[in-house]
Design a protein around this motif. Structure first.
Motif, short mmCIF file in Angstrom:
data_model
loop_
_atom_site.label_atom_id
_atom_site.label_comp_id
_atom_site.label_asym_id
_atom_site.label_seq_id
_atom_site.Cartn_x
_atom_site.Cartn_y
_atom_site.Cartn_z
N LEU A 1 79.71 -51.01 -51.49
CA LEU A 1 79.13 -49.92 -52.28
C LEU A 1 79.70 -48.57 -51.85
N GLY A 2 79.96 -48.40 -50.57
CA GLY A 2 80.53 -47.16 -50.07
C GLY A 2 81.96 -46.93 -50.54
N ILE A 3 82.71 -48.00 -50.73
CA ILE A 3 84.10 -47.90 -51.17
C ILE A 3 84.18 -47.77 -52.69
N ASP A 4 83.46 -48.64 -53.40
CA ASP A 4 83.63 -48.75 -54.85
C ASP A 4 82.51 -48.14 -55.68
N GLY A 5 81.45 -47.69 -55.04
CA GLY A 5 80.34 -47.11 -55.79
C GLY A 5 79.42 -48.18 -56.34
N PRO A 6 78.46 -47.76 -57.15
CA PRO A 6 77.44 -48.69 -57.68
C PRO A 6 78.06 -49.91 -58.35
N GLN A 7 77.39 -51.06 -58.12
CA GLN A 7 77.86 -52.35 -58.63
C GLN A 7 76.70 -53.10 -59.24
N THR A 8 77.00 -54.01 -60.15
CA THR A 8 75.97 -54.92 -60.64
C THR A 8 75.72 -55.96 -59.55
N PRO A 9 74.54 -56.58 -59.56
CA PRO A 9 74.31 -57.66 -58.59
C PRO A 9 75.36 -58.77 -58.68
N GLY A 10 75.77 -59.13 -59.88
CA GLY A 10 76.78 -60.17 -60.04
C GLY A 10 78.11 -59.79 -59.43
N SER A 11 78.50 -58.53 -59.60
CA SER A 11 79.74 -58.05 -59.01
C SER A 11 79.64 -58.07 -57.49
N LEU A 12 78.50 -57.65 -56.94
CA LEU A 12 78.32 -57.70 -55.49
C LEU A 12 78.41 -59.14 -54.98
N PRO B 1 74.04 -46.23 -66.77
CA PRO B 1 73.97 -45.19 -67.80
C PRO B 1 74.71 -45.56 -69.09
N HIS B 2 75.63 -46.52 -69.01
CA HIS B 2 76.41 -46.93 -70.18
C HIS B 2 75.80 -48.13 -70.90
N ASP B 3 74.94 -48.87 -70.21
CA ASP B 3 74.29 -50.04 -70.80
C ASP B 3 72.93 -50.19 -70.12
N ARG B 4 71.91 -49.65 -70.73
CA ARG B 4 70.58 -49.58 -70.12
C ARG B 4 69.98 -50.95 -69.82
N ARG B 5 70.58 -52.02 -70.37
CA ARG B 5 70.08 -53.37 -70.07
C ARG B 5 70.52 -53.84 -68.70
N ARG B 6 71.57 -53.23 -68.18
CA ARG B 6 72.13 -53.66 -66.88
C ARG B 6 71.56 -52.84 -65.74
N VAL B 7 71.48 -53.47 -64.60
CA VAL B 7 71.03 -52.80 -63.38
C VAL B 7 72.24 -52.65 -62.46
N LEU B 8 72.32 -51.49 -61.83
CA LEU B 8 73.34 -51.24 -60.83
C LEU B 8 72.65 -51.08 -59.48
N VAL B 9 73.36 -51.45 -58.43
CA VAL B 9 72.89 -51.25 -57.07
C VAL B 9 73.72 -50.11 -56.50
N ALA B 10 73.03 -49.08 -55.97
CA ALA B 10 73.71 -47.90 -55.43
C ALA B 10 73.20 -47.62 -54.03
N LEU B 11 74.02 -46.94 -53.23
CA LEU B 11 73.59 -46.53 -51.90
C LEU B 11 72.45 -45.53 -52.01
N ASP B 12 71.54 -45.57 -51.04
CA ASP B 12 70.43 -44.62 -50.99
C ASP B 12 70.55 -43.80 -49.71
N GLU B 13 69.59 -42.92 -49.46
CA GLU B 13 69.66 -41.95 -48.36
C GLU B 13 69.88 -42.58 -46.98
N ALA B 14 69.23 -43.68 -46.70
CA ALA B 14 69.32 -44.28 -45.37
C ALA B 14 70.73 -44.77 -45.05
N SER B 15 71.59 -44.89 -46.06
CA SER B 15 72.96 -45.36 -45.80
C SER B 15 73.75 -44.36 -44.97
N ALA B 16 73.28 -43.13 -44.86
CA ALA B 16 73.95 -42.15 -44.00
C ALA B 16 73.94 -42.61 -42.55
#
Length: 158
Positions: free
Chosen positions: A49-60, A91-106
């Protein structure tokens, strides 16, 4: 300038050093994961996630070599509870969920900062062309390692 080694000896030396580097990287990542109270796979997820940004669960799941469904859901749930990631709508497909880094990842980045600084200082001794050569080598090596891991996974029998 030549070192006096034969090509075979030089290749063996390089392969041995790469094995040591791989082992030390696993040991370092294990120490980071232990310090954070997460698994090595959890840390790998944060790295992706830090390298490529938000991902779908399937992509992860595909990137980490784990199964879709229960395994990736459990991983995301653990990291979300710990504050490292959050689920958000694509934001491009509201049916999909993305996983993104949150504050604690610092906190994860902070544990890598010393190693990053040491590597940066070491690379100060290389010119741009040498760094580009090293980057190409590592990128191509990463491809070979990824292919080898995929072959091992596909050869497994359930």
């Amino acid at each position: 300038m030549t070192s006096g080694k034969t090509r075979s000896a030089a290749l063996t030396s390089l392969q041995n050093e790469l094995r040591v580097q791989a082992t030390r990287t696993v040991m370092f990542h294990s120490a980071v994961a232990a310090r954070l109270g997460i698994t090595l796979t959890d840390l790998s997820c944060l790295n992706v996630l830090g390298i490529d940004g938000p991902q779908t669960p399937g992509s992860l799941a595909a990137r980490l070599g784990i199964t879709r469904g229960g395994a990736v859901t459990a991983l995301i749930d653990r990291l979300e509870r710990a504050g490292y990631v959050r689920r958000e709508r694509d934001p491009h497909d509201r049916r999909r969920v993305l996983v993104a880094l949150d504050e604690a990842s610092a906190a994860v980045a902070a544990l890598f900062s010393g190693l990053g600084a040491a590597i940066g200082a070491h690379l100060d001794g290389y010119d741009t062309a040498e760094i580009e050569l090293l980057a190409r080598f590592v990128a191509q090596l990463n491809e070979r390692v990824g292919e080898a891991a995929g072959q091992l996974r596909s050869a497994q029998t359930p």
